[in-house]
Design a protein around this motif. Structure first.
Motif, PDB file in Angstrom:
ATOM      1  N   TYR A 162       0.827  -1.204   0.000  1.00 51.96           N
ATOM      2  CA  TYR A 162       0.000   0.000   0.000  1.00 51.96           C
ATOM      3  C   TYR A 162       0.864   1.258   0.000  1.00 51.96           C
ATOM      4  O   TYR A 162       0.614   2.205  -0.769  1.00 51.96           O
ATOM      5  CB  TYR A 162      -0.906  -0.045   1.232  1.00 51.96           C
ATOM      6  CG  TYR A 162      -1.678   1.204   1.557  1.00 51.96           C
ATOM      7  CD1 TYR A 162      -2.627   1.720   0.675  1.00 51.96           C
ATOM      8  CD2 TYR A 162      -1.492   1.849   2.783  1.00 51.96           C
ATOM      9  CE1 TYR A 162      -3.351   2.857   1.008  1.00 51.96           C
ATOM     10  CE2 TYR A 162      -2.216   2.972   3.120  1.00 51.96           C
ATOM     11  CZ  TYR A 162      -3.144   3.480   2.223  1.00 51.96           C
ATOM     12  OH  TYR A 162      -3.867   4.595   2.553  1.00 51.96           O
ATOM     13  N   ARG A 163       1.885   1.301   0.808  1.00 50.23           N
ATOM     14  CA  ARG A 163       2.752   2.473   0.850  1.00 50.23           C
ATOM     15  C   ARG A 163       3.547   2.605  -0.447  1.00 50.23           C
ATOM     16  O   ARG A 163       3.753   3.715  -0.959  1.00 50.23           O
ATOM     17  CB  ARG A 163       3.684   2.400   2.060  1.00 50.23           C
ATOM     18  CG  ARG A 163       2.929   2.435   3.374  1.00 50.23           C
ATOM     19  CD  ARG A 163       3.858   2.508   4.582  1.00 50.23           C
ATOM     20  NE  ARG A 163       3.098   2.389   5.824  1.00 50.23           N
ATOM     21  CZ  ARG A 163       3.595   2.656   7.019  1.00 50.23           C
ATOM     22  NH1 ARG A 163       4.855   3.049   7.143  1.00 50.23           N
ATOM     23  NH2 ARG A 163       2.839   2.516   8.106  1.00 50.23           N
ATOM     24  N   TRP A 164       3.970   1.463  -0.970  1.00 50.07           N
ATOM     25  CA  TRP A 164       4.725   1.472  -2.227  1.00 50.07           C
ATOM     26  C   TRP A 164       3.889   2.035  -3.366  1.00 50.07           C
ATOM     27  O   TRP A 164       4.349   2.891  -4.132  1.00 50.07           O
ATOM     28  CB  TRP A 164       5.187   0.046  -2.546  1.00 50.07           C
ATOM     29  CG  TRP A 164       5.782  -0.121  -3.916  1.00 50.07           C
ATOM     30  CD1 TRP A 164       7.032   0.266  -4.310  1.00 50.07           C
ATOM     31  CD2 TRP A 164       5.148  -0.708  -5.049  1.00 50.07           C
ATOM     32  NE1 TRP A 164       7.220  -0.063  -5.645  1.00 50.07           N
ATOM     33  CE2 TRP A 164       6.076  -0.653  -6.116  1.00 50.07           C
ATOM     34  CE3 TRP A 164       3.896  -1.295  -5.275  1.00 50.07           C
ATOM     35  CZ2 TRP A 164       5.790  -1.146  -7.386  1.00 50.07           C
ATOM     36  CZ3 TRP A 164       3.603  -1.779  -6.536  1.00 50.07           C
ATOM     37  CH2 TRP A 164       4.534  -1.709  -7.582  1.00 50.07           C
ATOM     38  N   ILE A 165       2.634   1.580  -3.489  1.00 50.00           N
ATOM     39  CA  ILE A 165       1.837   2.021  -4.626  1.00 50.00           C
ATOM     40  C   ILE A 165       1.331   3.447  -4.422  1.00 50.00           C
ATOM     41  O   ILE A 165       1.180   4.199  -5.389  1.00 50.00           O
ATOM     42  CB  ILE A 165       0.701   1.028  -4.920  1.00 50.00           C
ATOM     43  CG1 ILE A 165       0.190   1.238  -6.349  1.00 50.00           C
ATOM     44  CG2 ILE A 165      -0.435   1.137  -3.909  1.00 50.00           C
ATOM     45  CD1 ILE A 165      -0.663   0.114  -6.882  1.00 50.00           C
ATOM     46  N   ARG A 166       1.100   3.849  -3.192  1.00 46.18           N
ATOM     47  CA  ARG A 166       0.736   5.250  -2.963  1.00 46.18           C
ATOM     48  C   ARG A 166       1.864   6.178  -3.379  1.00 46.18           C
ATOM     49  O   ARG A 166       1.638   7.235  -3.986  1.00 46.18           O
ATOM     50  CB  ARG A 166       0.374   5.479  -1.493  1.00 46.18           C
ATOM     51  CG  ARG A 166      -1.120   5.423  -1.228  1.00 46.18           C
ATOM     52  CD  ARG A 166      -1.452   5.682   0.216  1.00 46.18           C
ATOM     53  NE  ARG A 166      -1.167   7.046   0.649  1.00 46.18           N
ATOM     54  CZ  ARG A 166      -1.366   7.479   1.893  1.00 46.18           C
ATOM     55  NH1 ARG A 166      -1.840   6.647   2.822  1.00 46.18           N
ATOM     56  NH2 ARG A 166      -1.101   8.722   2.217  1.00 46.18           N
ATOM     57  N   LYS A 167       3.087   5.791  -3.072  1.00 52.80           N
ATOM     58  CA  LYS A 167       4.229   6.601  -3.489  1.00 52.80           C
ATOM     59  C   LYS A 167       4.362   6.601  -5.014  1.00 52.80           C
ATOM     60  O   LYS A 167       4.578   7.653  -5.629  1.00 52.80           O
ATOM     61  CB  LYS A 167       5.522   6.061  -2.864  1.00 52.80           C
ATOM     62  CG  LYS A 167       5.626   6.272  -1.364  1.00 52.80           C
ATOM     63  CD  LYS A 167       6.897   5.616  -0.830  1.00 52.80           C
ATOM     64  CE  LYS A 167       7.021   5.762   0.669  1.00 52.80           C
ATOM     65  NZ  LYS A 167       8.216   5.052   1.195  1.00 52.80           N
ATOM     66  N   ARG A 168       4.234   5.428  -5.598  1.00 52.79           N
ATOM     67  CA  ARG A 168       4.400   5.331  -7.059  1.00 52.79           C
ATOM     68  C   ARG A 168       3.354   6.146  -7.796  1.00 52.79           C
ATOM     69  O   ARG A 168       3.644   6.783  -8.814  1.00 52.79           O
ATOM     70  CB  ARG A 168       4.340   3.865  -7.502  1.00 52.79           C
ATOM     71  CG  ARG A 168       4.827   3.651  -8.929  1.00 52.79           C
ATOM     72  CD  ARG A 168       4.629   2.232  -9.398  1.00 52.79           C
ATOM     73  NE  ARG A 168       3.240   1.972  -9.778  1.00 52.79           N
ATOM     74  CZ  ARG A 168       2.839   0.873 -10.412  1.00 52.79           C
ATOM     75  NH1 ARG A 168       3.718  -0.084 -10.694  1.00 52.79           N
ATOM     76  NH2 ARG A 168       1.572   0.693 -10.730  1.00 52.79           N
ATOM     77  N   GLU A 169       2.127   6.130  -7.282  1.00 56.86           N
ATOM     78  CA  GLU A 169       1.025   6.804  -7.964  1.00 56.86           C
ATOM     79  C   GLU A 169       0.756   8.206  -7.415  1.00 56.86           C
ATOM     80  O   GLU A 169      -0.157   8.879  -7.876  1.00 56.86           O
ATOM     81  CB  GLU A 169      -0.247   5.952  -7.841  1.00 56.86           C
ATOM     82  CG  GLU A 169      -0.135   4.561  -8.424  1.00 56.86           C
ATOM     83  CD  GLU A 169       0.068   4.567  -9.933  1.00 56.86           C
ATOM     84  OE1 GLU A 169      -0.438   5.511 -10.588  1.00 56.86           O
ATOM     85  OE2 GLU A 169       0.737   3.646 -10.449  1.00 56.86           O
ATOM     86  N   LEU A 172      -2.491  10.823  -2.095  1.00 57.13           N
ATOM     87  CA  LEU A 172      -2.511  11.335  -0.721  1.00 57.13           C
ATOM     88  C   LEU A 172      -1.102  11.581  -0.191  1.00 57.13           C
ATOM     89  O   LEU A 172      -0.738  11.144   0.903  1.00 57.13           O
ATOM     90  CB  LEU A 172      -3.272  10.377   0.205  1.00 57.13           C
ATOM     91  CG  LEU A 172      -4.792  10.508   0.274  1.00 57.13           C
ATOM     92  CD1 LEU A 172      -5.375   9.527   1.292  1.00 57.13           C
ATOM     93  CD2 LEU A 172      -5.240  11.927   0.605  1.00 57.13           C
ATOM     94  N   LEU A 173      -0.334  12.293  -0.988  1.00 58.96           N
ATOM     95  CA  LEU A 173       1.017  12.687  -0.584  1.00 58.96           C
ATOM     96  C   LEU A 173       1.139  14.200  -0.662  1.00 58.96           C
ATOM     97  O   LEU A 173       0.569  14.834  -1.553  1.00 58.96           O
ATOM     98  CB  LEU A 173       2.070  12.048  -1.487  1.00 58.96           C
ATOM     99  CG  LEU A 173       2.214  10.529  -1.480  1.00 58.96           C
ATOM    100  CD1 LEU A 173       3.333  10.112  -2.421  1.00 58.96           C
ATOM    101  CD2 LEU A 173       2.459  10.000  -0.073  1.00 58.96           C
ATOM    102  N   ASP A 174       1.888  14.753   0.252  1.00 60.42           N
ATOM    103  CA  ASP A 174       2.214  16.171   0.247  1.00 60.42           C
ATOM    104  C   ASP A 174       3.725  16.298   0.391  1.00 60.42           C
ATOM    105  O   ASP A 174       4.284  15.978   1.451  1.00 60.42           O
ATOM    106  CB  ASP A 174       1.518  16.907   1.396  1.00 60.42           C
ATOM    107  CG  ASP A 174       0.001  16.919   1.236  1.00 60.42           C
ATOM    108  OD1 ASP A 174      -0.457  17.217   0.116  1.00 60.42           O
ATOM    109  OD2 ASP A 174      -0.699  16.630   2.220  1.00 60.42           O
ATOM    110  N   GLY A 175       4.377  16.732  -0.682  1.00 64.42           N
ATOM    111  CA  GLY A 175       5.835  16.844  -0.644  1.00 64.42           C
ATOM    112  C   GLY A 175       6.513  15.515  -0.403  1.00 64.42           C
ATOM    113  O   GLY A 175       7.566  15.464   0.254  1.00 64.42           O
TER     114      GLY A 175
END
Length: 521
Positions: A162-169, A172-175
C-alpha cells in the motif's frame, strides 16, 4: 445464428461480463470494417457455483447495457444471449465462433478468473488462432508489476504494498510525505455506534430497472428459478453514467463518516456509510482512478476528514490491488490451500439464513436479499464463523463467489481463502482473524435479543462463536502459541482449567455434529 459481419475478420475482441470498460485497451485501433466485438451469456457461468439471483441479474443486465452502448457507438457486436444457442461453457461458444469467423487473432485483457484464462486461451490454441493479451488499464498495478514487487520479499504484507503504490502513484502525498502525517489511520476507524444506533441515514442512490434490466431480471426468474436470493430490491448501477451518480452520492453523503464507522454493524441497516461502489468497479463501469480522485478531492476541499479518506483509499488502492496481484501470483495452488486442515461442510443455513444466531441471520438474510454485505459482515460474521467451525475452504469460497454481486474470483478468492479463512497459512495476512462473540457484541447490536450470550462458551445459552473461538484456539495451539503476532491471544488459553477446556471441546463437537447434519439435510 450469427450476426452479419464484414469479412475478413481481423480481430475478434473478447469482452467478458466483468470487463465492461469502454476505455479498455482492447478497443485501441478497433476498425468496425475489420474487427468484431464478441460477448456471450452461457449457463455454465451461472452454475459452476450456485449463483444467487442478484449476481446473475447484475451481470446479464450490465452486459446487455454495454452491448447496446457499443452498438450505439457503431461497433459491431456478436452477442450470444441465453436461449439463442446450445453452448453451456464459454470456451465452447468461443470455439464455435472462432470456426465461423476465422479471425487472425483474439484480443483480450486478462480474464478475472484463472479458470477462464486457461480455458479461453486453450480454445484459441485449439483453433489455431493467436491470443493477444493487452494490458488491463483499469487497475493501478499489473500482475507482472506485483510479481516484481514481491519477488525479493520473504513475506508479503498489504501495508508494505500500500505504501509502495501510494508513493508510485502519488496518492494522498504532500511533498512526498503522507497527507496528514500518517500512512495509516486504522486506529481512528474502528468506532461502533452507541445504544442509539446510526440514526437516520439517507438511503444510497437507487437505480430503477429499465426495460433492458427488467428483461434480464425476468430471464433469471424463469431460467434460474431454483437459485438462491431475491430480486425484489434490485437497484444496482449498471452503466458508467449510473456508476458516476453512485460515486457522487457516496462522496456527498457517506464518505465523511465512512472511516469512523467502516467496521460497525447494525440490525436491518445494510448500507450504513459504505460506498456500494465495488460492483461498478469490479464490472469496470467505474475506474478506481476516478474513485480515488473524487475521494482525495473531497478531503482537499474540506468535505471529508483525512481518516475517512485514507481508510477509503486503503480499501481501493491497497486491498483491492493487493489481492489481485496476490491472486495471480499464487494461482492455481491458492484455490486448493487448506493449511488449517478444515474439513467441516458448509452449514445449510448459509443458503437460507434459517439460524437462531442473530448476527448470522442478519448478515445472511441481507446477503440473500440484496447480494451484498459490507466487509466486516463478510470477514467477522460469515467468514469468522466458517473459520472457527473449520469449514472446507473450497466450500466457503464457492459460497462467497455465488452470492455476492461484486464477487469476481480475483478479488473474492484471496479475500476468503487468504484473509478470512487463513487457508494459505499466513502468506497473505500475518495471523488469523479469530474472535469470540464479544467482538460482534462490541461492533453491533446483533446480540440484543439473541438467545445466546457472547460471554459464555458452555451451557445452553453459550454463544456458538465463543464456544468455537476457544475450541479453535485449543485445536491450533501448537501452530500459533509462539506466533509473534498471535501468541498473546493464544496465551489466554492458560486461564482455562482442564475441566473447562474439556467442556468447551465437548460443546464444540456437538455444534459441529449438528451443523454437519444440517449441511447434509
Amino acid at each position: 445464428m450469427h450476426p452479419s459481419t464484414p469479412t475478413p475478420i481481423r480481430n475478434l475482441v473478447l469482452v467478458l461480463g466483468d470487463q465492461l470498460d469502454i476505455d479498455s485497451s482492447v478497443f485501441e485501433g478497433f476498425d468496425p470494417a475489420l474487427d468484431l466485438v464478441w460477448m456471450a451469456e452461457v449457463d455454465g457461468e451461472a452454475t459452476h457455483v450456485w449463483n444467487g439471483k442478484p449476481r446473475l441479474a447484475l451481470f446479464l443486465a450490465a452486459m446487455r447495457h454495454f452491448r447496446d452502448e457499443l452498438q450505439r457507438r457503431g461497433l459491431p457486436v456478436a452477442y450470444r444471449a441465453l436461449g439463442s444457442h446450445e453452448f453451456v461453457q464459454l470456451e465452447h461458444a468461443l470455439a464455435a465462433d472462432l470456426e465461423h469467423y476465422r479471425p487472425e487473432r483474439v484480443i483480450a485483457v486478462r480474464p478475472g478468473e484463472w479458470r477462464l484464462d486457461q480455458s479461453l486461451r486453450q480454445a484459441c490454441q485449439d483453433a489455431g488462432v493467436a491470443w493477444s493479451e493487452r494490458p488491463d488499464l483499469h487497475f493501478y498495478c499489473d500482475p507482472h508489476d506485483f510479481a516484481d514487487w514481491a519477488k525479493d520479499k520473504s513475506v508479503l504484507r498489504m501495508e508494505h504494498f500500500y505504501r509502495w503504490i501510494r508513493k508510485r502513484e502519488n496518492v494522498l502525498l504532500d511533498g512526498g510525505e503522507p497527507t496528514g502525517g500518517r500512512w495509516n489511520y486504522d486506529q481512528d476507524n474502528r468506532a461502533s455506534f452507541d445504544r442509539r444506533g446510526p440514526g437516520l441515514l439517507a438511503a444510497p442512490r437507487r437505480f430503477t430497472p429499465d426495460t433492458t434490466t427488467l428483461e434480464a431480471i425476468a430471464l433469471v426468474e424463469e431460467r434460474f428459478a431454483g437459485h438462491p436470493g431475491s430480486l425484489a430490491q434490485f437497484d444496482w448501477p449498471l452503466t458508467p453514467g449510473q456508476a458516476e451518480q453512485a460515486l457522487a452520492d457516496f462522496i456527498e453523503h457517506r464518505l465523511p463518516l465512512f472511516g469512523r464507522y467502516q467496521d460497525a454493524m447494525w440490525s436491518d441497516q445494510p448500507w450504513l456509510y459504505h460506498a456500494r461502489l465495488s460492483t461498478a468497479m469490479n464490472l469496470k463501469l467505474l475506474s478506481p482512478r476516478r474513485v480515488i480522485a473524487a475521494a482525495v478531492q473531497a478531503h482537499r476541499a474540506g468535505h471529508a476528514p483525512i481518516e475517512a479518506v485514507e481508510g477509503f483509499v486503503r480499501q481501493v488502492i491497497g486491498w483491492r490491488e493487493y489481492v489481485r496481484g496476490y491472486y495471480w501470483l499464487r494461482m492455481p495452488q491458492l484455490a486448493e490451500a487448506n493449511q488449517l486442515q478444515a474439513q467441516a461442510p458448509l452449514p445449510g443455513f448459509y443458503w437460507t439464513a434459517n439460524t437462531p444466531m442473530q448476527c448470522l441471520r442478519q448478515a445472511l438474510s441481507q446477503t440473500l436479499e440484496l447480494g451484498y454485505a459490507h466487509h466486516i459482515q463478510r470477514l467477522m460474521v460469515t467468514g469468522l464463523f466458517s473459520m472457527l467451525l473449520g469449514v472446507r475452504p473450497r466450500e466457503i469460497h464457492a459460497w462467497y463467489l455465488a452470492v455476492y454481486v461484486d464477487a469476481v474470483e480475483w478479488v473474492e478468492l484471496p479475500n476468503v481463502l487468504g484473509m478470512s479463512q487463513y487457508a494459505d497459512g499466513g502468506r497473505m495476512v500475518s495471523k488469523p482473524y479469530a474472535a469470540s462473540g464479544r467482538y460482534i457484541q462490541r461492533m453491533s447490536n446483533y446480540c440484543d435479543g439473541c438467545p445466546f450470550d457472547p460471554s459464555r462458551a458452555t451451557g445452553e445459552k453459550a454463544c456458538p462463536f465463543t464456544t468455537l473461538y476457544w475450541d479453535f484456539l485449543d485445536r491450533h495451539r501448537g501452530r500459533f502459541e509462539h506466533h509473534p503476532r498471535a501468541a498473546l491471544q493464544w496465551k489466554s488459553l492458560n486461564r482455562l482449567s482442564v475441566p473447562q477446556l474439556d467442556e468447551i471441546r465437548a460443546q464444540a463437537q456437538r455444534l459441529r455434529d449438528a451443523l454437519a447434519a444440517d449441511a447434509g439435510s
